[in-house]
Motif scaffolding. Sequence first.
Motif, PDB file in Angstrom:
ATOM      1  N   LEU A  63       0.717  -0.975  -0.063  1.00 11.31           N
ATOM      2  CA  LEU A  63      -0.036  -0.108   0.074  1.00 11.31           C
ATOM      3  C   LEU A  63       0.926   1.156   0.233  1.00 11.31           C
ATOM      4  O   LEU A  63       1.762   1.408   0.730  1.00 11.31           O
ATOM      5  CB  LEU A  63      -0.875  -0.090   1.303  1.00 11.31           C
ATOM      6  CG  LEU A  63      -1.851   1.265   1.481  1.00 11.31           C
ATOM      7  CD1 LEU A  63      -2.671   1.377   0.596  1.00 11.31           C
ATOM      8  CD2 LEU A  63      -2.217   1.105   2.901  1.00 11.31           C
ATOM      9  N   ALA A  64       0.652   2.034  -0.728  1.00  9.37           N
ATOM     10  CA  ALA A  64       1.119   3.477  -0.911  1.00  9.37           C
ATOM     11  C   ALA A  64       0.449   4.488  -0.763  1.00  9.37           C
ATOM     12  O   ALA A  64       0.700   5.672  -0.321  1.00  9.37           O
ATOM     13  CB  ALA A  64       1.868   3.632  -2.389  1.00  9.37           C
ATOM     14  N   GLY A  65      -1.156   4.512  -1.126  1.00  7.42           N
ATOM     15  CA  GLY A  65      -1.901   5.601  -0.843  1.00  7.42           C
ATOM     16  C   GLY A  65      -3.238   5.295  -1.594  1.00  7.42           C
ATOM     17  O   GLY A  65      -3.362   4.254  -2.109  1.00  7.42           O
ATOM     18  N   PHE A  66      -3.946   6.514  -1.552  1.00 12.53           N
ATOM     19  CA  PHE A  66      -5.294   6.308  -2.438  1.00 12.53           C
ATOM     20  C   PHE A  66      -5.406   7.414  -3.530  1.00 12.53           C
ATOM     21  O   PHE A  66      -5.038   8.512  -3.179  1.00 12.53           O
ATOM     22  CB  PHE A  66      -6.463   6.478  -1.398  1.00 12.53           C
ATOM     23  CG  PHE A  66      -6.610   5.426  -0.357  1.00 12.53           C
ATOM     24  CD1 PHE A  66      -7.194   4.158  -0.698  1.00 12.53           C
ATOM     25  CD2 PHE A  66      -5.828   5.468   0.768  1.00 12.53           C
ATOM     26  CE1 PHE A  66      -7.319   3.061   0.081  1.00 12.53           C
ATOM     27  CE2 PHE A  66      -5.869   4.191   1.709  1.00 12.53           C
ATOM     28  CZ  PHE A  66      -6.611   3.279   1.287  1.00 12.53           C
ATOM     29  N   LEU A  67      -6.251   7.143  -4.663  1.00 12.93           N
ATOM     30  CA  LEU A  67      -6.262   7.817  -5.864  1.00 12.93           C
ATOM     31  C   LEU A  67      -7.534   8.182  -5.900  1.00 12.93           C
ATOM     32  O   LEU A  67      -8.501   7.329  -5.431  1.00 12.93           O
ATOM     33  CB  LEU A  67      -5.625   7.077  -6.999  1.00 12.93           C
ATOM     34  CG  LEU A  67      -4.104   6.901  -6.828  1.00 12.93           C
ATOM     35  CD1 LEU A  67      -3.801   6.057  -8.026  1.00 12.93           C
ATOM     36  CD2 LEU A  67      -3.168   8.206  -7.112  1.00 12.93           C
ATOM     37  N   PRO A  68      -7.970   9.130  -6.601  1.00 11.02           N
ATOM     38  CA  PRO A  68      -9.344   9.631  -6.984  1.00 11.02           C
ATOM     39  C   PRO A  68     -10.085   8.506  -7.756  1.00 11.02           C
ATOM     40  O   PRO A  68      -9.191   7.463  -8.584  1.00 11.02           O
ATOM     41  CB  PRO A  68      -9.344  10.813  -7.794  1.00 11.02           C
ATOM     42  CG  PRO A  68      -7.969  11.451  -7.333  1.00 11.02           C
ATOM     43  CD  PRO A  68      -7.222  10.350  -7.323  1.00 11.02           C
ATOM     44  N   GLY A  69     -11.600   8.289  -7.413  1.00 12.90           N
ATOM     45  CA  GLY A  69     -12.208   7.156  -8.266  1.00 12.90           C
ATOM     46  C   GLY A  69     -12.011   5.972  -7.753  1.00 12.90           C
ATOM     47  O   GLY A  69     -11.991   4.890  -8.372  1.00 12.90           O
ATOM     48  N   SER A  70     -11.858   5.926  -6.356  1.00 15.62           N
ATOM     49  CA  SER A  70     -11.854   4.473  -5.454  1.00 15.62           C
ATOM     50  C   SER A  70     -10.818   3.544  -6.114  1.00 15.62           C
ATOM     51  O   SER A  70     -11.085   2.432  -6.191  1.00 15.62           O
ATOM     52  CB  SER A  70     -13.227   3.822  -5.674  1.00 15.62           C
ATOM     53  OG  SER A  70     -14.267   4.578  -5.302  1.00 15.62           O
ATOM     54  N   ALA A 108       5.782   6.590  -2.688  1.00 15.81           N
ATOM     55  CA  ALA A 108       4.973   7.154  -3.556  1.00 15.81           C
ATOM     56  C   ALA A 108       3.935   7.791  -2.867  1.00 15.81           C
ATOM     57  O   ALA A 108       3.210   7.220  -2.178  1.00 15.81           O
ATOM     58  CB  ALA A 108       4.279   6.292  -4.821  1.00 15.81           C
ATOM     59  N   GLU A 109       3.922   9.129  -3.072  1.00 16.92           N
ATOM     60  CA  GLU A 109       3.170   9.959  -2.331  1.00 16.92           C
ATOM     61  C   GLU A 109       2.002  10.774  -3.170  1.00 16.92           C
ATOM     62  O   GLU A 109       2.319  11.618  -4.038  1.00 16.92           O
ATOM     63  CB  GLU A 109       3.755  11.028  -1.437  1.00 16.92           C
ATOM     64  CG  GLU A 109       5.124  10.586  -0.699  1.00 16.92           C
ATOM     65  CD  GLU A 109       4.457   9.640   0.519  1.00 16.92           C
ATOM     66  OE1 GLU A 109       3.607   9.944   0.907  1.00 16.92           O
ATOM     67  OE2 GLU A 109       5.410   8.988   1.011  1.00 16.92           O
ATOM     68  N   VAL A 110       0.708  10.399  -2.595  1.00 17.53           N
ATOM     69  CA  VAL A 110      -0.363  11.133  -3.424  1.00 17.53           C
ATOM     70  C   VAL A 110      -0.435  12.326  -3.060  1.00 17.53           C
ATOM     71  O   VAL A 110      -0.970  12.798  -1.847  1.00 17.53           O
ATOM     72  CB  VAL A 110      -1.696  10.176  -3.330  1.00 17.53           C
ATOM     73  CG1 VAL A 110      -2.908  11.054  -4.081  1.00 17.53           C
ATOM     74  CG2 VAL A 110      -1.629   8.977  -3.772  1.00 17.53           C
ATOM     75  N   LEU A 111      -0.144  13.576  -3.831  1.00 15.45           N
ATOM     76  CA  LEU A 111      -0.272  15.102  -3.506  1.00 15.45           C
ATOM     77  C   LEU A 111      -1.666  15.799  -3.536  1.00 15.45           C
ATOM     78  O   LEU A 111      -2.317  16.212  -2.635  1.00 15.45           O
ATOM     79  CB  LEU A 111       0.695  15.686  -4.443  1.00 15.45           C
ATOM     80  CG  LEU A 111       2.138  15.423  -4.227  1.00 15.45           C
ATOM     81  CD1 LEU A 111       3.003  16.309  -5.017  1.00 15.45           C
ATOM     82  CD2 LEU A 111       2.656  15.453  -2.879  1.00 15.45           C
ATOM     83  N   ASP A 112      -2.462  15.368  -4.689  1.00 17.19           N
ATOM     84  CA  ASP A 112      -3.808  15.668  -4.983  1.00 17.19           C
ATOM     85  C   ASP A 112      -4.361  14.828  -5.775  1.00 17.19           C
ATOM     86  O   ASP A 112      -3.946  13.668  -6.083  1.00 17.19           O
ATOM     87  CB  ASP A 112      -3.829  17.328  -5.160  1.00 17.19           C
ATOM     88  CG  ASP A 112      -2.938  17.524  -6.506  1.00 17.19           C
ATOM     89  OD1 ASP A 112      -2.682  16.492  -7.461  1.00 17.19           O
ATOM     90  OD2 ASP A 112      -2.406  18.589  -6.770  1.00 17.19           O
ATOM     91  N   ALA A 113      -5.645  15.265  -6.245  1.00 17.28           N
ATOM     92  CA  ALA A 113      -6.199  14.380  -7.316  1.00 17.28           C
ATOM     93  C   ALA A 113      -5.602  14.411  -8.702  1.00 17.28           C
ATOM     94  O   ALA A 113      -5.956  13.462  -9.365  1.00 17.28           O
ATOM     95  CB  ALA A 113      -7.766  15.011  -7.558  1.00 17.28           C
ATOM     96  N   HIS A 114      -4.340  15.040  -8.535  1.00 14.30           N
ATOM     97  CA  HIS A 114      -3.897  14.776 -10.155  1.00 14.30           C
ATOM     98  C   HIS A 114      -2.505  14.472 -10.134  1.00 14.30           C
ATOM     99  O   HIS A 114      -1.880  14.323 -11.400  1.00 14.30           O
ATOM    100  CB  HIS A 114      -3.770  16.329 -10.958  1.00 14.30           C
ATOM    101  CG  HIS A 114      -5.361  16.904 -10.784  1.00 14.30           C
ATOM    102  ND1 HIS A 114      -6.186  16.457 -11.784  1.00 14.30           N
ATOM    103  CD2 HIS A 114      -5.749  18.287 -10.055  1.00 14.30           C
ATOM    104  CE1 HIS A 114      -7.337  17.069 -11.259  1.00 14.30           C
ATOM    105  NE2 HIS A 114      -6.975  18.226 -10.358  1.00 14.30           N
ATOM    106  N   HIS A 115      -1.600  14.556  -9.130  1.00 10.12           N
ATOM    107  CA  HIS A 115      -0.229  14.466  -8.937  1.00 10.12           C
ATOM    108  C   HIS A 115      -0.010  13.268  -7.759  1.00 10.12           C
ATOM    109  O   HIS A 115      -0.670  13.292  -6.625  1.00 10.12           O
ATOM    110  CB  HIS A 115       0.493  15.662  -8.624  1.00 10.12           C
ATOM    111  CG  HIS A 115       0.216  16.726  -9.619  1.00 10.12           C
ATOM    112  ND1 HIS A 115      -0.780  17.411  -9.178  1.00 10.12           N
ATOM    113  CD2 HIS A 115       0.569  16.889 -10.924  1.00 10.12           C
ATOM    114  CE1 HIS A 115      -1.016  18.413 -10.174  1.00 10.12           C
ATOM    115  NE2 HIS A 115      -0.019  18.106 -11.457  1.00 10.12           N
ATOM    116  N   VAL A 116       1.127  12.567  -8.348  1.00 11.88           N
ATOM    117  CA  VAL A 116       1.837  11.657  -7.367  1.00 11.88           C
ATOM    118  C   VAL A 116       3.192  11.898  -7.387  1.00 11.88           C
ATOM    119  O   VAL A 116       3.915  12.314  -8.286  1.00 11.88           O
ATOM    120  CB  VAL A 116       1.580  10.142  -7.836  1.00 11.88           C
ATOM    121  CG1 VAL A 116       2.697   9.147  -6.928  1.00 11.88           C
ATOM    122  CG2 VAL A 116       0.229   9.643  -7.733  1.00 11.88           C
ATOM    123  N   LEU A 117       3.783  11.986  -6.216  1.00 11.94           N
ATOM    124  CA  LEU A 117       5.487  12.236  -5.958  1.00 11.94           C
ATOM    125  C   LEU A 117       6.181  10.879  -5.560  1.00 11.94           C
ATOM    126  O   LEU A 117       5.602  10.305  -4.677  1.00 11.94           O
ATOM    127  CB  LEU A 117       5.789  13.289  -5.285  1.00 11.94           C
ATOM    128  CG  LEU A 117       6.783  14.026  -4.529  1.00 11.94           C
ATOM    129  CD1 LEU A 117       7.031  15.421  -4.282  1.00 11.94           C
ATOM    130  CD2 LEU A 117       7.960  13.062  -4.161  1.00 11.94           C
TER     131      LEU A 117
END
Length: 358
Positions: free
Chosen positions: A219-226, A277-286
């Motif tokens: 697990l690294a994080g969650f992205l928009p759209g489930s 891998a870090e989810v910054l917002d709905a559009h970007h991963v760092l």
Amino acid sequence: MNTTGDERIGVVALGTTRTRGAVRAAAGARLLVRTPGLVEVHDREEFLAGRTASASAALRTTDQERVAPTPGGGFVVAGPASVRALDRDGGTLWELPHDPWHGAARARSVPAVSPDGRRVGVVVPVLEPDEAKAALVYDAEPDRNYTWDDLLLLDAATGEVLGRRQVRSLASAAVQSWSPDGGALVVSCWTAWQSWSTWWAQPCADGLPILGGTWMHALAGFLPGSRVLTQRYAEYVFPADDRDELGAYDLGSGDQVAALDLAELAVDPEDDEFFSAEVLDAHHVLVPGRVHPDGGPPRMRHWLLNADTLRPIGRLDYPVPVGEEVTALDDGTWLTQDGDRLHRWGLARTNTPESGAR
């Protein structure tokens, strides 16, 4: 040299704060600051503005414990052989004993408190009296036999077990988190010689049904759209197990919907490392990583990816050195730490062909 993702993306410095310990984000616009023997909870904006002296909650801990704050100002604490909940004054609300952890007398993961504060997810070990039924040959502690771990769903107010699901792990490490809407609990367990296994479950009145999962991805994080974001590390446990990659999975269907072989970002794929891998917002991963350009000393680099496709947008261009630790704040800004200096950053622009105009 692979040039994918080499376009430079500017960043904006949003402030620097002195900190005494390790910092990570917590729900409700809070920060968790851990120093030896102490965990503090701070209002995020107050702390990053330099007002670091007064914590909204604090707890004395040991190195054997893992701690998660609750929305009400208390804590859930995982220990070597129990999980307990504390109120904001430090009083024990409940304690749930379990079999002692294998390998070492310490908890293996931080409990996961649901966004509404009503439920807790936690992985616990299970002793097996019958050696013939043990999960695998386990000779580190000859007097103990273990079967596969249990994933428990607990009532945060009472400690009652609301759901129990055996997961195929004998975890030396585990990470878990709730999806932002609280509809799914995702857990990843690392088992020696078997790599990472990840499952996503949907807590409901009938217990804890598993919706899907994947192997060798954590697990690294969650992205928009489930969608859940996972990362695979080249562990060299099996033949041809030499790939670092990211994967995005649909929590409903379980299908992989996007992937990136991180060799696309590497200078030297044999030696370069990618830490998270870090989810910054709905559009970007760092993605932070250490590369070895031209055979010289290693250098830290951070890349920006498109959150929908996981395709590289470019490399972040910082005015100061940064390390491997990145803390995303769920508002498009993020933190890096340099000794006792905590830097906050934002993107200077996001109007790129990969990201689209914002």
